[in-house]
Design a protein around this motif. Sequence first.
Motif, PDB file in Angstrom:
ATOM      1  N   VAL A   1      -2.050  -0.088  -3.655  1.00 31.54           N
ATOM      2  CA  VAL A   1      -0.981   0.209  -4.613  1.00 31.54           C
ATOM      3  C   VAL A   1       0.385  -0.099  -4.025  1.00 31.54           C
ATOM      4  CG1 VAL A   1      -2.308   1.965  -5.840  1.00 31.54           C
ATOM      5  CG2 VAL A   1      -0.787   2.661  -3.998  1.00 31.54           C
ATOM      6  N   GLY A   2       0.483  -0.201  -2.701  1.00 29.68           N
ATOM      7  CA  GLY A   2       1.754  -0.545  -2.093  1.00 29.68           C
ATOM      8  C   GLY A   2       1.771  -0.290  -0.606  1.00 29.68           C
ATOM      9  N   CYS A   3       2.942  -0.592  -0.030  1.00 27.27           N
ATOM     10  CA  CYS A   3       3.165  -0.461   1.404  1.00 27.27           C
ATOM     11  C   CYS A   3       4.500   0.250   1.600  1.00 27.27           C
ATOM     12  CB  CYS A   3       3.244  -1.829   2.071  1.00 27.27           C
ATOM     13  SG  CYS A   3       1.873  -2.928   1.687  1.00 27.27           S
TER      14      CYS A   3
ATOM     15  N   ALA B   1      -3.870  13.158  -0.750  1.00 31.77           N
ATOM     16  CA  ALA B   1      -4.783  12.026  -0.550  1.00 31.77           C
ATOM     17  C   ALA B   1      -5.472  12.168   0.801  1.00 31.77           C
ATOM     18  CB  ALA B   1      -3.994  10.711  -0.605  1.00 31.77           C
ATOM     19  N   GLY B   2      -6.542  11.410   0.983  1.00 29.65           N
ATOM     20  CA  GLY B   2      -7.186  11.341   2.279  1.00 29.65           C
ATOM     21  C   GLY B   2      -6.412  10.409   3.198  1.00 29.65           C
TER      22      GLY B   2
ATOM     23  N   VAL C   1      -5.033   2.750  -2.583  1.00 33.98           N
ATOM     24  CA  VAL C   1      -4.626   2.920  -1.187  1.00 33.98           C
ATOM     25  C   VAL C   1      -3.153   2.577  -1.000  1.00 33.98           C
ATOM     26  CG1 VAL C   1      -5.034   2.122   1.185  1.00 33.98           C
ATOM     27  CG2 VAL C   1      -6.959   2.361  -0.413  1.00 33.98           C
ATOM     28  N   LEU C   2      -2.466   3.436  -0.262  1.00 39.17           N
ATOM     29  CA  LEU C   2      -1.088   3.192   0.167  1.00 39.17           C
ATOM     30  C   LEU C   2      -1.100   2.958   1.668  1.00 39.17           C
ATOM     31  CD1 LEU C   2       2.007   3.200  -0.311  1.00 39.17           C
ATOM     32  CD2 LEU C   2       1.930   5.690   0.061  1.00 39.17           C
TER      33      LEU C   2
ATOM     34  N   HIS D   1       2.104   6.597  -8.820  1.00 35.24           N
ATOM     35  CA  HIS D   1       0.797   5.972  -8.630  1.00 35.24           C
ATOM     36  C   HIS D   1      -0.191   7.053  -8.200  1.00 35.24           C
ATOM     37  CE1 HIS D   1       3.644   2.677  -7.975  1.00 35.24           C
ATOM     38  NE2 HIS D   1       2.679   1.844  -8.284  1.00 35.24           N
ATOM     39  N   GLU D   2      -1.389   6.945  -8.677  1.00 35.41           N
ATOM     40  CA  GLU D   2      -2.407   7.825  -8.115  1.00 35.41           C
ATOM     41  C   GLU D   2      -2.877   7.175  -6.827  1.00 35.41           C
ATOM     42  OE1 GLU D   2      -5.491   9.389 -10.576  1.00 35.41           O
ATOM     43  OE2 GLU D   2      -4.218   9.273 -12.345  1.00 35.41           O
ATOM     44  N   VAL D   3      -2.779   7.906  -5.746  1.00 29.97           N
ATOM     45  CA  VAL D   3      -3.179   7.407  -4.434  1.00 29.97           C
ATOM     46  C   VAL D   3      -4.349   8.251  -3.951  1.00 29.97           C
ATOM     47  CG1 VAL D   3      -2.463   7.056  -2.042  1.00 29.97           C
ATOM     48  CG2 VAL D   3      -0.844   6.597  -3.907  1.00 29.97           C
ATOM     49  N   ASP D   4      -5.459   7.576  -3.658  1.00 32.00           N
ATOM     50  CA  ASP D   4      -6.641   8.266  -3.151  1.00 32.00           C
ATOM     51  C   ASP D   4      -6.647   8.363  -1.636  1.00 32.00           C
ATOM     52  OD1 ASP D   4      -7.973   8.504  -5.765  1.00 32.00           O
ATOM     53  OD2 ASP D   4      -8.130   6.320  -5.630  1.00 32.00           O
ATOM     54  N   LYS D   5      -6.168   7.307  -0.967  1.00 32.80           N
ATOM     55  CA  LYS D   5      -6.181   7.251   0.494  1.00 32.80           C
ATOM     56  C   LYS D   5      -4.862   6.646   0.978  1.00 32.80           C
ATOM     57  CE  LYS D   5     -10.531   8.561   1.077  1.00 32.80           C
ATOM     58  NZ  LYS D   5     -11.688   7.725   1.169  1.00 32.80           N
TER      59      LYS D   5
END
Length: 179
Positions: free
Chosen positions: A146-148, A76-77, A118-119, A51-55
């Motif tokens: 996107v998930g936890c 990611a941030g 967001v993760l 997954h692309e995760v931004d934050k």
Amino acid sequence: MSQNQALRDRVRSIPDYPKPGIVFRDITTLLQDPAGFRETVDRLVTPFGTHEVDKVVGVEARGFIIGGAVAHQLHAGFVPARKMGKLPWETVSAEYELEYGTDAIQMHTDCIDKGERVLLVDDLIATGGSAGAALDLVEQVGGAVVGCSFVIDLPDLGGSTRLRERGYQVSALMEFEGD
């Protein structure tokens, strides 16, 4: 010995803390071990590496330690979900139920841009109250979850099931039954 068992053996169990009948799962013993900490972070990232995760959102307080390391791995941030009154800028808030009342967490209003992926990361999922509130905040500010990812799941308390019922992908490195 399996990877799960090796990590699980590094978690200290403290009976009757913070009150009688509770077994506290202390991950500080896992974090202080360099190999255990590295493996924990690597394994938290793995289910979400495609997954692309931004934050990455980390829930106060141990979620900050793990979440910061996961954010670094994912390029990611990092966004802290903090207890009320701890953030200095404009915030959004979400309340959640505790066994003996309610609590709330906050995030800055400008911490996640609309549509950013967001993760959510924390050390433990129990009833899902604080995690659910953090996910509410992510959605309030326009993020796409996107998930936890959790180090420990206490499945008998139902938190991971509650998050899955809300449509979230949930991953945990280990489970402790009956707590």
